[in-house]
Every structure is written in C-alpha cells, then in structure tokens.
Design an enzyme around this catalytic site. Sequence first.
Site, PDB file in Angstrom:
ATOM      1  N   SER A 177      44.229  18.622  17.587  1.00  0.00           N
ATOM      2  CA  SER A 177      45.478  18.477  16.845  1.00  0.00           C
ATOM      3  C   SER A 177      46.487  17.780  17.754  1.00  0.00           C
ATOM      4  CB  SER A 177      45.971  19.855  16.360  1.00  0.00           C
ATOM      5  OG  SER A 177      47.102  19.716  15.528  1.00  0.00           O
ATOM      6  N   HIS A 204      43.923  16.523  13.287  1.00  0.00           N
ATOM      7  CA  HIS A 204      45.060  16.754  12.406  1.00  0.00           C
ATOM      8  C   HIS A 204      46.033  15.591  12.533  1.00  0.00           C
ATOM      9  CE1 HIS A 204      44.264  21.355  13.009  1.00  0.00           C
ATOM     10  NE2 HIS A 204      43.396  20.794  12.191  1.00  0.00           N
ATOM     11  N   ASP A 297      43.774  26.831  14.214  1.00  0.00           N
ATOM     12  CA  ASP A 297      42.660  26.221  13.497  1.00  0.00           C
ATOM     13  C   ASP A 297      41.499  25.950  14.449  1.00  0.00           C
ATOM     14  OD1 ASP A 297      41.331  25.092  11.267  1.00  0.00           O
ATOM     15  OD2 ASP A 297      41.822  23.091  11.995  1.00  0.00           O
TER      16      ASP A 297
END
Length: 357
Positions: A177, A204, A297
């Site tokens: 991310s 992400h 996540d």
Amino acid sequence: MTSASLPMARRVRVMVVEDSPVVQSLLRLIIGADPRLEVCAICASGEAALEALPQLRPDVISMDIRLPGMDGLETTRLIMSRFPTPIVVIADAVEDRSLQISMNALRSGALSVVEKPAGFGHADHAPIAETIRTQLYIMSQVPVIRQRPMAPRPVTRAARRPGGQRAQPSIAGIVASTGGPAALARVLGGLPADFPIPVLVVQHMGAAFMPGFAAWLDGIVPMTVQIAMAGQSPMPGHVYVAPGDQHLTIGPEGALRLDRDAPVHSQRPSGSVLFTSLARICGPRALGVLLTGMGEDGAEGLLAMRRSGAMTLTEDESSAVVYGMPAAAMRIGASTIALPLDRIADALRRAVAETTP
C-alpha cells in the site's frame, strides 16, 4: 474546563505546489473545506517551493508534476534529500508522460498519487476532492525520516512438508500500500526475467492509475508486467497486477479471477482476498509477501497462507515506509520471516531454487 475552552487541535499545514491558477484556486477551496487542513503556501514552481520550505516547514505537500522549469519529479527528489516532507502527487491520470513522472516521483519518496481535481460542475468533483483531502491528512502523519538498524528479524521456522522439505513454490503473491510502488520496484527488480513462477500483485492505488502503474513497472523490472485479466493462466516470468477496484484471486482451475465483491479492510483489491485464495488453492506451493502499507489489509490472508504450509515474508520495520500492514501480520503470527526490503528478492530466488525430493 468547559468544552468551549479546550484548545483546538492544530490544523495540518499544506503547501500546494501548482502552476495553474485555476487548479490553485480549486485546491485552496478543496483543502479549506476540511477543518483538519489549511493551506500555508501556494508555490507556482519547484524552485519557489524549495526556497520557501526551510521557513514554512509544512506538514504535507501537494505536488503538481508538470511544472515550469524544474518538474515535480526533480522537485520531489530535492525535497526528500534536503527537507524530507510527506508528498502527495496530484497528477493527470490519463496522460502518459504525467503518469511516468508520477510513478518515478513515488519511487523517489512521494507517498501517494491522486487525480487532479475536476471543476465544481463535474460529476467526479466530490469523490476526487474527498480523496485529495483524505490523502493529504493521512500522509501528513507518515514519518519520512527513519533511523532504524537494517537487520533481518527471523520469526519461526517455515511450515514444512513431512520429510522436512518445503513444497516447491508454483506462484507468489505480493501486497503493498503506502510506499508500495518503490518497494515493488525494488523487489521485482531483483527477480530475473525468467523467474520460474508467476507473481500476483495487489497495490492499493486509485483505479485510474493502475494501467499506468503496471506499464511503469514493466519498463523498469526484468519480468513482464501486465494488468491481470479474468481467465488468464498465470505464466512464469510474468507479473499480474490487480486492476483498480477489483479483487484478484486464483481459481481452482489455476486461472485468474476478478470480482467486485465487498471491500475487505476497506480495500478493493484486497491483499487478504488474494492471499486467502492462494492458501485455499495452492497451499504450501505458494509464497506470500506483505510490504509497506497503512492499516491491516493482507495480515489475515497471510496467516491463512502460513497455516496452509506456505512460506510467508513481511517487510521489516527497518525499511518499511509505513509499518502498519507488516506489523499487523507480525502481531497475529502470520509471518515466517521479516526481512529488510533489499533482502526480499534474494529470499524469493532462494525459495524457488529449492528442490523437493
């Protein structure tokens, strides 16, 4: 003390680096609409931003890429070397040259990239404006100066098959991310063009940037990189990047699957969704890698992989731009080993070079 007499939280001070008067005005209004943020300066060039930084010391910078004179990439490089400050790149998502510069700015230390704001009458104005405000606030909290020892952190021995041999990997999944583009470039850049297994990637990032991100990676790493397509059979030496706003998984038949099921940990694509499918379908023949990023996540999915017998790696705190996701995996025992970024590619090469009896 009454609530009226309580001190107000200090607003996040934003420096806007943007040469267009129209976009300057838009950004001033967008940022001003968030009580957490305030514009402390608007600079029409990279040179002006560098001159103002020592006195202003903003909490976060909104960085245009196409600037007169010094472009946003060179400005980002100089800021990160002289006055390290969180930078959010504001870019035209559909213009190829702008995308390339934006991705290189991420590699040079910028934390995030978002679309340029649309006019108030545009249908996309509200969601883009909210994304800009959210990213500026979140990234302002990221420490960009890190002084940590670069040492590996072994956790426990990896799961083994009976007989003491780890299964030969047939596929790898990598999730990242915040700080991910640069980290992925380092890891994938350390793998050869003929790497003997396919790699599935969840990063992400805004959906509009994903094709450009995959194309940028394809131009700088030895393996072939492309946006994943439903029904593809993943091939060795290829990297398949989850498209924007779709979960990427592997099906029982070995083909890639895409879906728009509900976000997991507020993310779609979700790293946990990818990792969980690898655990279910590939078991000990998969590799899982969780890199820098905010939130949690990927942690639960990585734990499912480890429980299935797969080798699981997390980026060590010493190199992670944001240690949130790897830390979440460490807390629940999902990581076989934590390694600094520069050692992860070598660990993957060694893992696939091991032979089963």
